[in-house]
Design a protein around this motif. Sequence first.
Motif, short mmCIF file in Angstrom:
data_model
loop_
_atom_site.label_atom_id
_atom_site.label_comp_id
_atom_site.label_asym_id
_atom_site.label_seq_id
_atom_site.Cartn_x
_atom_site.Cartn_y
_atom_site.Cartn_z
N ALA A 132 68.29 72.20 45.96
CA ALA A 132 68.99 73.59 45.57
C ALA A 132 67.69 74.33 45.11
CB ALA A 132 69.63 73.37 44.13
N PHE A 133 67.95 75.06 46.48
CA PHE A 133 66.46 75.37 46.04
C PHE A 133 66.49 75.93 44.83
CE2 PHE A 133 62.54 77.73 46.18
CZ PHE A 133 61.64 76.92 46.31
N VAL A 183 67.25 55.68 52.37
CA VAL A 183 67.52 56.35 51.47
C VAL A 183 67.99 57.66 51.46
CG1 VAL A 183 66.36 57.27 49.15
CG2 VAL A 183 65.62 55.02 50.01
N ARG A 184 67.26 58.47 52.47
CA ARG A 184 67.73 59.82 52.79
C ARG A 184 69.34 59.85 53.22
NH1 ARG A 184 65.54 64.57 53.72
NH2 ARG A 184 63.66 63.66 52.94
N GLU A 185 69.58 58.65 54.13
CA GLU A 185 71.08 58.62 54.69
C GLU A 185 71.99 58.35 53.65
OE1 GLU A 185 73.52 55.96 57.90
OE2 GLU A 185 71.53 55.63 57.47
N PHE A 186 71.65 57.57 52.55
CA PHE A 186 72.43 57.22 51.27
C PHE A 186 72.56 58.51 50.59
CE2 PHE A 186 71.88 56.25 46.74
CZ PHE A 186 73.22 56.02 46.52
N GLN A 187 71.46 59.23 50.32
CA GLN A 187 71.66 60.47 49.55
C GLN A 187 72.39 61.56 50.12
OE1 GLN A 187 71.06 61.26 46.42
NE2 GLN A 187 69.53 59.75 45.46
N ALA A 188 72.23 61.80 51.43
CA ALA A 188 72.94 62.87 52.10
C ALA A 188 74.35 62.41 52.50
CB ALA A 188 72.53 62.71 53.53
N SER A 189 74.61 61.34 52.37
CA SER A 189 76.22 60.63 52.37
C SER A 189 77.05 61.14 51.35
CB SER A 189 76.12 59.30 52.55
OG SER A 189 75.87 58.48 51.45
N THR A 190 76.38 61.36 49.98
CA THR A 190 77.01 61.71 48.89
C THR A 190 77.59 63.39 48.84
OG1 THR A 190 75.18 62.34 47.39
CG2 THR A 190 75.92 59.87 47.59
N PHE A 191 77.00 63.98 49.66
CA PHE A 191 77.69 65.39 49.95
C PHE A 191 78.25 65.82 50.77
CE2 PHE A 191 73.00 65.04 47.98
CZ PHE A 191 73.50 65.37 46.66
N TYR A 192 79.38 66.49 50.94
CA TYR A 192 80.15 67.07 51.89
C TYR A 192 79.72 68.74 52.52
CZ TYR A 192 84.05 68.47 54.67
OH TYR A 192 84.86 69.18 55.88
N LYS A 193 79.46 69.31 51.51
CA LYS A 193 78.99 70.71 52.03
C LYS A 193 77.37 70.65 52.07
CE LYS A 193 82.17 73.32 48.75
NZ LYS A 193 82.44 74.21 47.45
N VAL A 227 76.50 69.37 42.59
CA VAL A 227 75.31 69.91 43.35
C VAL A 227 75.90 70.88 44.34
CG1 VAL A 227 73.60 69.26 45.03
CG2 VAL A 227 73.85 67.83 42.93
N GLU A 228 76.95 70.71 44.72
CA GLU A 228 77.38 71.47 45.99
C GLU A 228 78.14 72.62 45.38
OE1 GLU A 228 80.10 68.86 48.77
OE2 GLU A 228 79.02 67.22 47.73
N ILE A 265 73.77 71.33 51.31
CA ILE A 265 72.74 71.37 50.17
C ILE A 265 71.55 71.95 50.69
CG2 ILE A 265 74.30 69.88 48.84
CD1 ILE A 265 71.84 67.81 49.06
N PRO A 266 70.95 72.48 49.82
CA PRO A 266 69.33 73.05 50.24
C PRO A 266 68.41 71.92 50.44
CG PRO A 266 70.21 74.22 48.24
CD PRO A 266 71.03 72.97 48.39
N PRO A 267 67.87 71.98 51.52
CA PRO A 267 66.91 70.78 51.97
C PRO A 267 65.88 70.39 50.88
CG PRO A 267 67.06 72.37 53.81
CD PRO A 267 68.14 72.92 52.72
#
Length: 311
Positions: free
Chosen positions: A9-10, A192-202, A287-288, A204-206
């Motif tokens: 965010a960003f 780790v990136r795949e794991f973190q990204a998988s928790t969001f549907y909308k 976060v979303e 999110i800021p890179p």
Amino acid sequence: MATQLARRAFLSLSVGTTTFFLSNKWLQPVSAKPTAFVMRSNQVQLHNGVTLNYVENQPSFPDSDTIIFLHGYTDSWRSFERNLPLLSNKFRILAIDQRGHGNSSRPSCCYTQADFAADIDAFMTAMKIEKATLVGHSMGGFIAHKVAVDYPQRVQRLVLIGAAPSAVKNPVLKELNDTVQALVEPIDPNFVREFQASTFYKPIPPAFLDTAVAESLKVPLMVWKQALAGLIVEDHAMRLDQIAAPTLILWGDRDDIVTLQEQQALQTQIPNATLKIYRETGHGLHVESPQRFVRDLYRFMRRSQSVVKHD
């Protein structure tokens, strides 16, 4: 699990040695005047020898109600970076790095829900906090309702984000645990990136995702393994009916980790609980949808104020 969940965010953050200036300018309407929210970073050693890192605001009043934010598995206080700038200084606000996470100490043992909950009780003692509203996301939600069961005198209100009564029979977490227990050093940043990204549907800021990945990579492999192993074997669901604190349950209907049935079970088992569902939102709903989350948090605190005061 990472393959199963992966889909998609960003904050303007100026970091000094002890002070974070979080600007929510980009979250406001174009015509709104930007505000600044100052969080100071510090550490405290608990009576059990664990040192917890935390950030804290400067409340407007010495007797302000306290809100403590508890992050999820392999996250840190920075999980709430999109929320903290939106909060009011009329509350005392603390967000902690739980043991083994962020910049807190990393003891070789232990990482069960009971250990994390005992840390919160000890943290409140060290910080001279009698009672607080606990806001827990994911693993932090399990820890929050564990605190409410084991240390009921500590909990003024309870907010559970993407939690469940128990993780013991959760097939997604079991699959993740199988994967994590097989990991070796060094942990693959792509995993780790795949794991973190998988928790969001909308989307999110890179920059926020980059921060989440960096914080997860701080966590030692032994903490990845012990914390998740502890989460999926400890079950205090039968004691949730002992929770007297007003409770808000928040869940995104695109959450791939915990189900609607588990949210309904929480609502049934906790006597004074309200369930709100976020449409087209994933596991990391704070976060979303940061603005909506903060609005819902404030409304809940206002509506439960008379109950808390009467109690």
